[in-house]
Motif scaffolding. Structure first.
Motif: not given
Length: 156
Positions: A57-61, A68-70, A96-98
């Motif tokens: 799974f990815v969190a995208v803007d 971020g990814h899982a 999660v991206d820094e």
């Protein structure tokens, strides 16, 4: 922010996160983890993305950038001599991206993983945390996770 299954179009963003994760581990345990590499080759990563039993799974803007990814893996225990039959969703990696930290990306990803696990009928969600990463341990405990086994070592 949107959370969804990762696609091959997310490869660049996922690779960036995999490098960040590796550096956290390398800095904590340089005796175990190499620097300046990543966990998977692109071919391995593409195979994982195509596998329904290894959902990523990815969190995208809004612009589609990966925040971020899982990485998850289905674990099925059936007919085991000592273990009760059950299905576990193992979280192999959350990052999660820094640049996106502090925006609740990690908690949103983790909540999505829990929702997915419930929808798919899993008994539990598990993961491993390196002891050299106390921030990750604190995050997972804040999400409601509790230790269920402990790995130990003696370096010779």
């Amino acid at each position: 922010m949107e959370i969804r299954r990762a696609t091959p179009d997310d490869l660049e963003g996922i690779n960036s996160l995999l490098r960040q994760v590796l550096m956290v581990h390398h800095e904590g345990r340089p005796d175990l983890f190499k620097a300046n590499t990543k966990k998977y080759t692109d071919d391995e990563l593409l195979a994982i993305l195509a596998d329904d039993e290894q959902p990523v799974f990815v969190a995208v803007d809004e612009a589609g950038r990966v925040l971020g990814h899982a990485f998850c893996v289905w674990e099925v225990y059936a007919g085991h001599n000592v273990m009760v039959d059950r299905r576990t969703l193992y979280v192999d990696d959350i990052c999660v991206d820094e640049a996106a930290r502090g925006r609740h990306v990690g908690s949103a990803l983790y909540a999505h993983v829990l929702d997915y696990a419930r929808e798919q009928g899993f008994y539990n969600v598990t993961l491993n945390v390196w002891s050299c990463n106390p921030g990750a341990m604190a995050f997972y405990e804040a999400m409601g996770m509790r230790p269920y086994k402990v790995g130990m070592e003696q370096v010779l």
